[in-house]
Design an enzyme around this catalytic site. Structure first.
Site, PDB file in Angstrom:
ATOM      1  N   ASP A 330      29.920  35.254  -6.091  1.00 48.28           N
ATOM      2  CA  ASP A 330      28.506  35.078  -5.801  1.00 48.28           C
ATOM      3  C   ASP A 330      27.866  33.922  -6.563  1.00 48.28           C
ATOM      4  OD1 ASP A 330      28.432  37.122  -3.937  1.00 48.28           O
ATOM      5  OD2 ASP A 330      27.993  38.653  -5.427  1.00 48.28           O
ATOM      6  N   TYR A 414      23.615  43.145  -1.515  1.00 45.80           N
ATOM      7  CA  TYR A 414      23.714  43.675  -2.876  1.00 45.80           C
ATOM      8  C   TYR A 414      22.640  43.104  -3.786  1.00 45.80           C
ATOM      9  CZ  TYR A 414      27.545  46.727  -4.385  1.00 45.80           C
ATOM     10  OH  TYR A 414      28.327  47.822  -4.668  1.00 45.80           O
TER      11      TYR A 414
END
Length: 697
Positions: A330, A414
């Site tokens: 990420d 998320y």
């Protein structure tokens, strides 16, 4: 890394003096200036897509004496202000990185990177990819086979394509499709992850078109089938407006009537110095790492030179195409800075809050002002220390006040809540809370698989790991430090240890760079020491120990692309010798990466790390075996790494914290417990030396 040198342009304008602190993030004008200097390398008609325009931190050899001069009141030399820029020539695969001198007003270097090196995603690009996937005629034809209700709203989640070595040289996105609740298609906050579809377009980022449509396996094997009429399950919403919320929860207000105890000093337009309870540090922010701390000191003594979250990877367990490529990096694939939330007062942080804004860049090279990306506040963390003299009944007690420097990022489904936390006993903690919505995929009725959990009718949440890497550049009373580890071992039964109860603590010095692991069977504890500074009480080297929780290392095997790319995920700790620019544990560019330029590669140089300038990469993580309770939104999973002083002080540094008193805390009594006093016995020596005992109640 394959690179090609592109000749930089001559200087544009004259050299100029930059007033910003060398560690302050780039200002809006500096971002514009850097983009203009890079654009000057090309004809005016050439359009560039800027992935990052951020501060290029000065060499440590220059910065350390600069910072020391600041603290001692000495004179410091000017340090050149430079920007790091990575960019594409639009609608091509020509990816470049440049170093731009803002002081000298010139591009110092400009490299075209090799064919297997790809830049991160960004908001502009991802929105474009979503639109391309949903408007493609082939995709629409596959969706038509599902016979969805008229007016159904479709959603595309573009994922970085990943790597498996099979026709994955070009830069692509793998898009996973969902639909909103067809009964409320206009509700933009509807939980579309409860309606996954088995159609997955692949989009080429150069041609900006769908180049393949994958059909997803929905059974227990690799087989796929043509789209069929979709049986619509019930919705599963997380938004409070869909819940019958509890009515018996009373308010809990965090009130600081005299304000907060910390002080923030603005340095130029973007620099901040934070002081709190003998702590001092600089707060920075950039596109990739998000929050960065520099020059961390306690009561004037240096503790850490630089701290930041370096990398993270989330590998998924499904071995079938195309899920086998799901491994989200990420930070490298997108960036903690660009994904940071705009934090809201009274929601994300409670109490007396100070927010920090940031300035990043758009794809066009313009400033992007991001509000409230960091919140700073204090919190009560329970009792700091306490002792009750049971003979007198008197208790000495202080509360543990903490300073929290927090940001929250959203990565599609998320959320990660990330915080540096300081306390009054000289301790630092880095905490991650994982929440948000699990990544979902379709599964046929009556099918169960061992790599995931059915969390809703027709919805599979695949098991996955979260592995984080915290980069720590220590400066324990100076920059020549060492890493040691201690282990507790039982003594052999002997005449000296006749009852077999003795044990010793042994110490091992780490002399070469490499990867190391925690051994809880022997209480292996790592410590950063400065052997040239000794504790005045016991003569031991001043140290900080690392408390890192155990976690299951990368489960993908060592020949997999997951393992090769996530160079940090196979050891609890990596120690390397400091080199400028070695910041990212998974390598500088993780998008469809191949590995070979991250911390494992640096550690394999086997350099001397004894009593020198070393760097630690500390890994921690979660094995997320999904459960029904994780859906439709996941309760926070909390994990942290702590740094605690060892022989750094001459006593408990929190002794001078004011005692906890009711007149200050103003707690409210709801019940009246009976008072009790523990009985004790004391002895007194009389005039003639006799000892008399008496009981006290």
């Amino acid at each position: 890394m394959s690179t090609e040198q592109v000749s930089p342009a001559p200087s544009v304008g004259l050299a100029k003096r930059i007033s910003s602190h060398p560690l302050s993030p780039l200002t809006s004008s500096e971002i514009i200036n850097a983009a203009q200097l890079v654009q000057s390398l090309y004809p005016a008609c050439t359009s560039l897509h800027y992935k990052a325009i951020t501060l290029s931190e000065p060499p440590k050899a220059q910065l350390v004496p600069y910072l020391e001069a600041e603290h001692t009141g000495g004179r410091s030399s000017d340090i050149e202000r430079t920007a790091f820029v990575c960019y594409y020539i639009r609608n091509t695969d020509k990816f470049h990185e440049a170093i731009v001198s803002l002081s000298q007003q010139k591009v110092k270097s400009n490299l075209r990177l090799g064919p297997s090196i790809h830049g991160p995603g960004d908001a502009e690009e991802i929105l474009a990819i979503e639109k391309i996937a949903l408007e493609d005629e082939g995709v629409r034809a596959e969706i038509a086979k599902l016979q969805l209700p008229e007016g159904t709203a479709l959603i595309s989640d573009p994922w970085i394509y990943g790597s498996d070595g099979i026709n994955d040289e070009q830069r692509m996105y793998q898009c996973f499709l969902y639909m909103r609740d067809p009964h409320e298609p206009s509700k933009t906050d509807s939980n579309h992850y409860a309606f996954p579809l088995a159609i997955s377009p692949v989009v080429d980022t150069v041609g900006l078109k769908v180049i393949r449509i994958d059909l997803l396996p929905t059974g227990a094997d690799h087989s796929v089938k043509e789209p069929q009429p979709f049986e619509i399950p019930p919705p599963n919403e997380y938004d409070p407006e869909h819940q019958q919320v509890r009515t018996d929860l009373k308010p809990l207000n965090v009130v600081q009537p005299e304000g907060a105890s910390f002080k923030i000093t603005q340095v130029g337009q973007t620099g901040r110095v934070l002081e709190w309870q003998k702590w001092f540090f600089r707060v920075g922010f950039n596109q990739r790492e998000g929050t960065i701390l520099h020059d961390v000191r306690y009561e004037g003594r240096s503790v850490f030179y630089r701290m930041s979250l370096s990398d993270m990877v989330i590998p998924y367990a499904d071995p079938r195409h195309p899920f086998h490529k799901k491994a989200a990096f990420d930070l490298g694939d997108a960036g903690a800075g660009v994904m940071a939330n705009n934090l809201k007062l009274g929601c994300d942080c409670l109490g007396s809050i100070h927010y920090l804004d940031a300035v990043l860049n758009t794809g066009k090279g313009e400033p992007w002002h991001m509000e409230n990306v960091v919140c700073i506040h204090e919190q009560d963390a329970g009792i700091g220390w306490k002792h009750t003299n049971y003979r007198s009944g008197k208790a000495a007690l202080v509360r543990n006040r903490e300073l929290v420097v927090q940001s929250i990022i959203t990565v599609a489904n998320y959320e990660y809540i990330m915080a540096f936390i300081f306390n009054q006993a000289g301790e630092v903690k880095y905490e991650v809370r994982a929440t948000g919505i699990v990544s979902t995929q379709p599964i046929d009725d009556g099918v169960e698989v061992p790599w995931g959990t059915i969390v809703h009718p027709g919805v599979l949440a695949t098991h996955h790991q979260h592995i984080f890497s915290l980069r720590v550049d220590p400066a324990i009373d100076g920059h020549n430090n060492r890493l040691i580890y201690e282990e507790a071992h039982p003594m052999l039964r002997s005449d000296f240890n006749p009852h077999g109860v003795g044990y010793t603590v042994d110490q091992t010095l780490v002399e070469k760079s490499g990867g190391l692991d925690i051994d809880f069977e022997h209480n292996r504890t790592f410590k950063i020491q400065n052997p040239s500074v000794l504790n005045p009480v016991n003569g031991k080297p001043v140290s900080y120990k690392i408390h890192s929780p155990p976690f299951q290392k990368m489960l993908a095997d060592s020949d997999s692309f997951h393992f090769k790319r996530a160079e940090f995920a196979d050891h609890n700790i990596y120690v390397t010798k400091y080199h400028d620019g070695e910041l990212y544990a998974g390598g500088k560019y993780t998008n469809q990466s191949r590995g070979g330029d991250g911390v494992r590669s640096w550690a394999n140089r086997k350099e001397d790390v004894k009593d020198t300038d070393l760097v630690l990469f500390i890994q921690f993580g979660l094995q997320h075996v999904t459960r029904v309770e994780d859906f439709p939104v996941m309760p926070c999973e909390i994990i942290h790494v702590a740094f605690k002083p060892v022989n750094f002080f001459d006593k408990n540094p929190a002794l001078d914290v004011p005692p906890s008193k009711q007149e200050v805390n103003q707690s409210t009594l709801l019940s009246a417990p009976e008072q009790h006093h523990q009985p004790s016995v004391e002895a007194k020596v009389g005039e003639k030396g006799e000892v008399c005992c008496s009981s006290k109640l």
